[in-house]
Motif scaffolding. Structure first.
Motif: not given
Length: 387
Positions: A168-169, A194-204, A212-216, A229-233
């Motif tokens: 997300n996105p 259960i756990y939720v593993i989020t991929d938020e690399v497009y947060e911005h 964007h809403t942060y699940m955590a 997440n990462s700094l890549s994008k």
């Protein structure tokens, strides 16, 4: 010779990276693999030039340089409102790819199940298999890419489900999950433990009016959400491979150990230079959003003028185009033909869907204006591909 690993026997090469090779082979404009053709912020590259002569050049602490983690914790709190302990709740990884792998290996036992929304970034299925877990796919239904709450609950309540992966996105469809959808997912995660593993690399990279809403940051979710997440994008440094995991201390203690044996640590000079980006103020992120909104409007507006059918992205920098009118039964054949005869490379949509979907291809538009304009000019010749 003895047989190689049966666990990885079904793996293919990355379709995304394969299409980059196809683009190179035919001299096509590469709108397949998602990296920009413009430079990172000058402040970051100037700092990297300093670091090249000053250091550090040796190993950092395995789970990340302290000043990097401190800057990251401040940034995360600023945007999510969630307090993060830089020493106990962060692991810096070699890209978000390792972040996801470390998270999965920390959570999953052999035979566990992981729920994945389809379409999905191609690594998720492989991550599950490498973790000895079985993926269960829940469809996001085009064109809005909504999900059915009953279908999701039916998947989550299956015996052995340990986690849900949430991008997300979303890559590839550009869906931004609403707060109401995330609250529904959160309720199911708590109900079935259960756990939720989020991929938020497009947060911005979000387009108005979406947010964007942060699940955590949702009630009761910090202790069971693992942010990857990462700094890549965000800073256009995809080649630096700087990612991270943010989670509850108990989870991070396990992730630290897995990460140590996977890669030891991220590159010390790159972490030092990237702190500059993590300390940027709000103006940078507003400019980033405006820049990507411009690129989206330029490219999708051009597609609309050409009479092409596509889904409108809410976030990230991808657009899915419907190729039904061209008469191809195989979307990969279409992509190869488009690279060869039209000179534009895309990714076949079937590589992202568990369902039998062969009528979509993915373009990315994180490119200079002149690159996008040249691609649109070439796409005006798509009629060549009609069967």
């Amino acid at each position: 010779m003895k047989e190689l690993s049966t666990r990885t026997a079904g793996f293919t090469d990355s379709v995304i990276r394969r299409m980059t090779r196809v683009a190179n082979e035919y001299g096509a404009i590469n709108l397949s693999q998602g990296f920009p053709d413009f430079e990172p912020p000058k402040e970051i590259t100037d700092r990297l030039a300093q670091v090249a002569s000053e250091g550090p050049h040796q190993y950092a602490i395995t789970f990340g340089a302290p000043n990097f983690r401190e800057a990251l914790a401040r940034k995360q709190e600023h945007f999510s409102g969630m307090k993060v302990d830089p020493d106990k709740e962060i692991v810096v990884t070699c890209g978000s790819t390792e972040a996801m792998m470390a998270a999965m290996l920390s959570v999953c036992n052999p035979g566990d199940k992981v729920v994945v929304f389809s379409p999905f970034y191609e690594n998720y299925g492989a991550d599950a298999i490498l973790s000895n877990a079985d993926p269960i796919y829940v469809p996001l239904k085009p064109p809005a890419f909504d999900f059915d709450a009953d279908e999701l609950e039916a998947a989550i309540r299956q015996p052995g489900v340990k986690a849900l992966i949430l991008c997300n996105p979303s890559n590839p469809c550009g869906k931004v999950f609403s707060k109401e959808e995330l609250l529904l997912i959160a309720d199911l995660a708590k109900k079935y433990d259960i756990y939720v593993i989020t991929d938020e690399v497009y947060e911005h990279i979000i387009y108005e009016p979406y947010q964007h809403t942060y699940m955590a940051a949702l009630p009761g979710m910090k202790e069971r959400t693992i942010i990857c997440n990462s700094l890549s994008k965000t800073y256009s440094i995809t080649g630096w491979r700087l990612g991270y995991v943010i989670a509850d201390e108990k989870i991070i203690e396990r992730v630290k150990k897995v990460h140590d044996f996977l890669t030891v640590g991220a590159a010390a000079p790159l972490m030092e230079a990237a702190v500059t980006g993590l300390n940027f103020g709000d103006a940078y992120y507003k400019e980033l959003q405006a820049h990507y909104t411009h690129m989206k409007e330029l490219f999708t507006g051009g597609m609309e003028n050409l009479g092409l059918t596509f889904t409108k992205p809410q976030g990230a920098y991808y657009v899915l185009m419907d190729i039904s009118e061209f008469g191809y039964d195989n979307d990969e054949d279409f992509c190869v033909a488009m690279a060869q005869k039209v000179g534009v490379a895309a990714v076949p949509g079937s590589s992202f869907f568990k369902e039998d979907i062969n009528h979509l291809v993915r373009f990315h538009f994180a490119k200079k204006d002149e690159t996008l304009s040249a691609a649109l000019d070439r796409l005006s010749d798509l009629k060549k591909l009609r069967k």
